[in-house]
Structure formats: structure tokens, C-alpha cells
Design a protein around this motif. Structure first.
Motif, PDB file in Angstrom:
ATOM      1  N   ALA A 178      43.986  78.496  33.525  1.00 41.62           N
ATOM      2  CA  ALA A 178      43.465  79.116  31.733  1.00 41.62           C
ATOM      3  C   ALA A 178      44.339  79.762  31.089  1.00 41.62           C
ATOM      4  CB  ALA A 178      42.812  80.584  33.296  1.00 41.62           C
ATOM      5  N   GLY A 179      44.965  80.782  31.605  1.00 35.17           N
ATOM      6  CA  GLY A 179      46.256  80.580  30.881  1.00 35.17           C
ATOM      7  C   GLY A 179      46.994  80.176  30.386  1.00 35.17           C
ATOM      8  N   VAL A 180      47.799  78.300  30.984  1.00 30.08           N
ATOM      9  CA  VAL A 180      48.204  77.706  30.260  1.00 30.08           C
ATOM     10  C   VAL A 180      47.178  77.719  29.102  1.00 30.08           C
ATOM     11  CG1 VAL A 180      49.618  75.582  30.544  1.00 30.08           C
ATOM     12  CG2 VAL A 180      49.773  77.271  32.613  1.00 30.08           C
ATOM     13  N   SER A 181      46.372  76.375  29.934  1.00 35.23           N
ATOM     14  CA  SER A 181      45.057  75.090  29.080  1.00 35.23           C
ATOM     15  C   SER A 181      44.442  76.305  28.052  1.00 35.23           C
ATOM     16  CB  SER A 181      45.216  74.182  29.654  1.00 35.23           C
ATOM     17  OG  SER A 181      44.306  73.425  28.702  1.00 35.23           O
ATOM     18  N   GLY A 182      43.813  77.027  28.688  1.00 36.22           N
ATOM     19  CA  GLY A 182      42.835  77.595  27.905  1.00 36.22           C
ATOM     20  C   GLY A 182      43.175  78.401  27.204  1.00 36.22           C
TER      21      GLY A 182
END
Length: 523
Positions: A178-182
Motif C-alpha cells: 500500500a505504501g510503495v504502490s498506493g
């Protein structure tokens, strides 16, 4: 009675819509076969799209000219030739393939030497449990400074961190992903995406005859604040929704709970020393004005790190893990010679067999979608629809965010979509008084929010493989059900932040006000 009530409550925790999504998704064939089926669907749809004469004409900001792309059918002799002749190249040219395999050579040494396990024990002994989730999400957001490195490092480490803390490893994968891509567009610093998208915006301005030039920092204020928003929302979704839906972890992975020995502590010190030496050497090779890793960039008439960040960063990541892993393994006696070193790399590659199979079929699907121009046509038609409804101000911005989020499900590349949309929306919104910097940041909100739920995202298949290390039954349904709450919450909260920001009239970056004065805006 209490037992019955508890049972009902537990069923509510792990039931509902998301469990339905997971069950339906995982009831489908193996993820590799799903990509094969989707490839067949694209082939069939391309036939009808081409027969209907669908096309997209747009101004290509990069090329500086108008381009027409027609739907290309793969259901004919030419298409059959393409399917067979391109299959190998599609696979070997699949963007994440080389990146993943090269980086995993170094990661394998760090993992199989025992460095990861020892380092996580040390980390978890010092990090308060209540900030663990936030730390994983925040690390994922910040990792996009190094382009795609977060997918290869933060996501698998998120699983290990959660597992060693006695929590569900898939929740760790979800929080990190979630942090990396979202949260790909958010960051406290300027990343590689900022100049890439800003250059496209500037080309769109130039092509429209608008005398304005944006700096790469034009979205910095808003995206820096967004970093904290994504961290907070990602943490809440992980703890309040995802972990509850996953329930108790009953998989085969068992963390090593034995305390660190003196020899392991010495190994960690030696690994840290090796890491610091490596980082110092890399800094000397990268940052001085005449550094070897700098290459001349004609567009800026200066020596930059653009080529190194695009091509040399992954081999550097290999060494980033290999060197400390080797130092740790030598210290504790796990790696004594070259045979042990190669064995550690080989073990890492053995675990990538499933990913290679999945990547082959995923690569065909992505390339077929690109070849048929279906994504381009959908993006162009969506842009024309939004342009035709004649909205202004905040309602227009919100609909634009939703359009970008929707189109991202069908066309993964942020720069490719923006190259189509910028020449349409940048001048359109400029004429009604909305700054190009504001238009760009609105696009980035929509584009980032749905990265984590679209199979067209290059690393989507790899995340499934990471999950299957801890749960053999995990599939696309599991990943989609985990990431859907993040996607929706990011989209809603980020849009709300944009709305508040707009109403307050704050600039989105240095020298980037929300409103520009044009003749059209003053009438």
C-alpha cells in the motif's frame, strides 16, 4: 451464550464483502492461467474493436505531434504472427523480470546467511509495537525515491517484520505494498516520477502556446503532506480492516524466537560496517560533480544520475544486500567459501520458479493490451467525455481524479497515460483558471490510488508470489481483497485533502499557485 456471540462477532470480522471477493478470486484458476485467459479475452475484444473502427487521435506531448492510434486486431493472420513471434521477447522484456531476478541474488545472500532474521530481531526489540505498522507503510512511501526498489525490498521485508512480531505476514505485505504502490506519488523528497511527469506537462503547455514552465518541485508541498496522510490511512486500514479479515495466521512459517547470540551480534556489527563502507563508496561514485556514475543529459545540458537511476540502480541494490550478507555469513560461519555464497544465491533463485511461470503469461497479457491500443482508446474517450460535460472548479478536479483512477485499471504506465491526457486537460483547465501544477497533482492522486488493485501494474504478479511463500493458497483474490480497502480509502481521503487544499487556496508547490489568471478565467 457468550460463546455464540463471540462466534458471530468473529464471523463478521472475517466475513462480508472482502471475504466474498477473496473467495471468488481464489476460486478462479491459477493466477498464471488467469493471465492466459485475460490474454485470450484481449485478443477477442481487439477483433471487435478493430472491426468497429475504434481509434484515438491525440497530441503526443513527448513527440510534439498529433498521433492517431487505431484498434489493432490480434485475431487474424498478422495477429497470429505477432503472438508467436513476440512471445519470447515479451517475456524477456517484461519490465520487472530482470529487476526482480538481479536484486534477488543479493537479497538471497542476506536472507540465507541469516542477516535478515538477526537484523529483524534487533529491530523489533527497539521499535514500539504501536508504531510498527506506520513504520512499514512510511518506509514503503519513502522507497519510491529509488524508483521500483520498494517492491523488491520493502514488500518482502514487511512480511518478515510482521511475522517476527507475531502478526499475519500477509498483512505486512499489504501494508508495505500500500505504501510503495498506493502511495507512489507521495514523498517528503523529490523522486524520479516528479521530473518525468512535469516534463510532459511542460511539453503540453508549450504545444498549446501557453507561456509557462513548471519546475520538478511544483507538487512538493502537497505530496509531502500526502506522505503523512497515506501513512495514517494505511496504518488504520491495516489494523482495523486487513488484519481482522485475515484472522489468525496458521501457515507454516515460524519466526525464530531464540535470542541473539554474541556471535550474531558481532555479525550484525560487521554487516553494518560493510554496509556503511559500501554506501560511502557509492556516494563517492554518484554525487560529486565529476562522479563516474553521472552521464551527460542533453536536455539539461548537464551531467545527471538519470541513466544510473534507470539502469545501474538494481545492480547497486544487489551489492547493497550481498556485501552485508556476506560479512554477516562469514562472521557466524554460514558462508565460508564461494560455494556457500553461490548456494545462497541459487536457493533464492529456486524460490522464483513460480514467479517466472506467472511472469511469462502476465507479460503476454500486458503486451497484447499495449499492442491492440485498447488502453489508449479508452483513455482518449474517457478524456473526451470529461471534457464534454463542461464542469469547472472543484467538481471538475474530483471527476478528473476519478477518471485517472479508473483509467489506471486498464493502462498501467503513469507517464504513458499522462502523455495522452496532459495535452487535453492541462490547457483545458488552464483556460478556466486552474494551474497546470494543480491538474498534475490531481492526476497523480487518481493514478496512485488504484495501482494496488490492477493486474496491469507490472509488479502485481510478483506480489502474489511473495504472498504464496507464507500461504500456498493465496491468489489474485486474496491480494485484491486485501488491497481494495487501501485503494478506496486512499482515493477518498486523498481527494478530500485535495478539496480542502483547494478551498484554502494553498499552493501545491514552490511557485505553483492553484489559480492562474487567463483571459478566459477573467471573463
Amino acid at each position: 451464550m457468550m460463546t455464540k456471540e463471540k462466534k458471530v462477532r468473529d464471523n463478521n470480522d472475517v466475513g462480508g464483502f472482502l471475504k466474498g471477493v477473496e473467495k471468488i478470486g481464489n476460486a478462479l484458476p491459477h493466477p498464471a492461467m488467469i493471465f492466459a485467459i485475460l490474454s485470450v479475452v484481449v485478443i477477442i475484444v481487439s477483433y471487435f474493436a478493430a472491426k468497429a473502427g475504434l481509434s484515438a487521435t491525440y497530441f503526443d506531448a513527448k513527440a510534439g505531434e498529433e498521433v492517431t492510434k487505431e484498434a489493432v486486431s490480434l485475431l487474424n493472420w498478422e495477429g497470429l504472427n505477432y503472438i508467436f513471434n513476440s512471445a519470447t521477447e515479451n517475456f524477456t522484456g517484461f519490465a520487472p523480470l530482470g529487476t526482480v531476478l538481479v536484486a534477488m541474488l543479493g537479497v538471497g545472500v542476506a536472507e540465507n546467511s541469516g542477516l535478515f532474521n538477526a537484523a529483524l530481531k534487533r529491530l523489533l526489540s527497539n521499535v514500539p509495537p504501536y508504531i510498527l505498522t506506520a513504520a512499514v507503510v512510511f518506509a514503503g512511501v519513502m522507497s519510491n525515491i529509488a524508483s521500483d526498489a520498494g517492491y523488491l525490498v520493502v514488500v518482502p521485508l514487511g512480511a518478515l517484520i510482521f511475522a517476527n512480531a507475531g502478526r499475519h505476514p500477509l498483512a505486512g505485505i499489504a501494508a508495505a505494498f500500500a505504501g510503495v504502490s498506493g502511495g507512489f506519488s507521495a514523498n517528503l523528497a523529490i523522486g524520479t516520477t516528479d521530473p518525468l511527469l512535469t516534463n510532459i506537462t511542460n511539453e503540453a503547455l508549450k504545444a498549446s502556446g501557453i507561456d509557462m514552465h513548471l519546475a520538478a518541485t511544483c507538487n512538493w508541498y502537497f505530496l509531502a503532506v500526502s506522505t503523512f496522510l497515506i501513512t495514517i490511512v494505511g496504518t488504520l486500514v491495516t489494523t482495523k480492516i486487513v488484519e481482522k479479515n485475515l484472522g489468525v495466521y496458521n501457515g507454516s512459517y515460524k519466526p525464530d524466537e531464540t535470542p541473539l547470540t554474541d556471535l550474531e551480534r558481532k555479525g550484525l556489527r560487521n554487516a553494518l560496517i560493510a554496509l556503511l563502507i559500501f554506501v560511502a563508496i557509492m556516494a563517492a561514485l554518484m554525487f560529486p560533480a565529476n562522479a563516474p556514475f553521472r552521464s551527460f543529459e542533453e536536455s539539461k545540458n548537464a551531467y545527471t544520475l538519470k541513466e544510473f537511476l534507470g539502469h545501474g540502480l538494481i545492480p547497486a541494490m544487489l551489492l547493497l544486500f550481498l556485501i552485508p550478507g556476506l560479512a554477516y555469513g562469514k562472521t557466524i560461519g554460514k558462508i565460508n567459501n564461494s560455494h556457500d555464497l553461490v548456494a545462497a544465491m541459487t536457493k533464492a533463485m529456486q524460490g522464483m520458479g513460480g514467479y517466472l511461470v506467472l511472469a511469462f503469461f502476465a507479460a503476454q497479457f500486458v503486451k497484447y493490451f499495449e499492442k491492440t491500443n485498447l488502453g489508449l482508446i479508452l483513455a482518449k474517450n474517457g478524456a473526451e467525455f470529461l471534457q464534454s460535460i463542461k464542469l469547472e472548479g472543484l467538481p471538475l478536479l474530483i471527476l478528473f481524479i476519478l477518471l485517472a483512477a479508473f483509467l489506471n485499471l486498464f493502462m498501467g504506465s503513469a507517464s504513458a497515460k499522462w502523455a495522452i491526457m496532459a495535452p487535453i486537460f492541462v490547457p483545458m483547465m488552464y483556460e478556466i483558471g486552474l494551474s497546470p501544477a494543480l491538474t498534475q497533482v490531481a492526476y497523480r492522486i487518481g493514478d496512485s490510488s488504484t495501482n494496488i488493485i490492477t493486474p496491469l501494474m507490472s509488479y502485481f504478479a510478483m506480489i502474489v508470489v511473495f504472498m504464496q511463500k507464507y500461504d500456498k493458497k493465496a491468489g489474485l483474490g486474496t491480494l485484491t481483497s486485501m488491497m481494495l480497502p487501501y485503494s478506496m480509502c486512499f482515493l477518498v481521503s486523498w481527494t478530500a485533502l485535495m478539496s480542502i487544499w483547494y478551498l484554502l487556496g494553498w499552493p501545491v508547490g514552490p511557485g505553483a499557485p492553484l489559480i492562474v489568471e487567463t483571459i478566459s478565467a477573467l471573463l
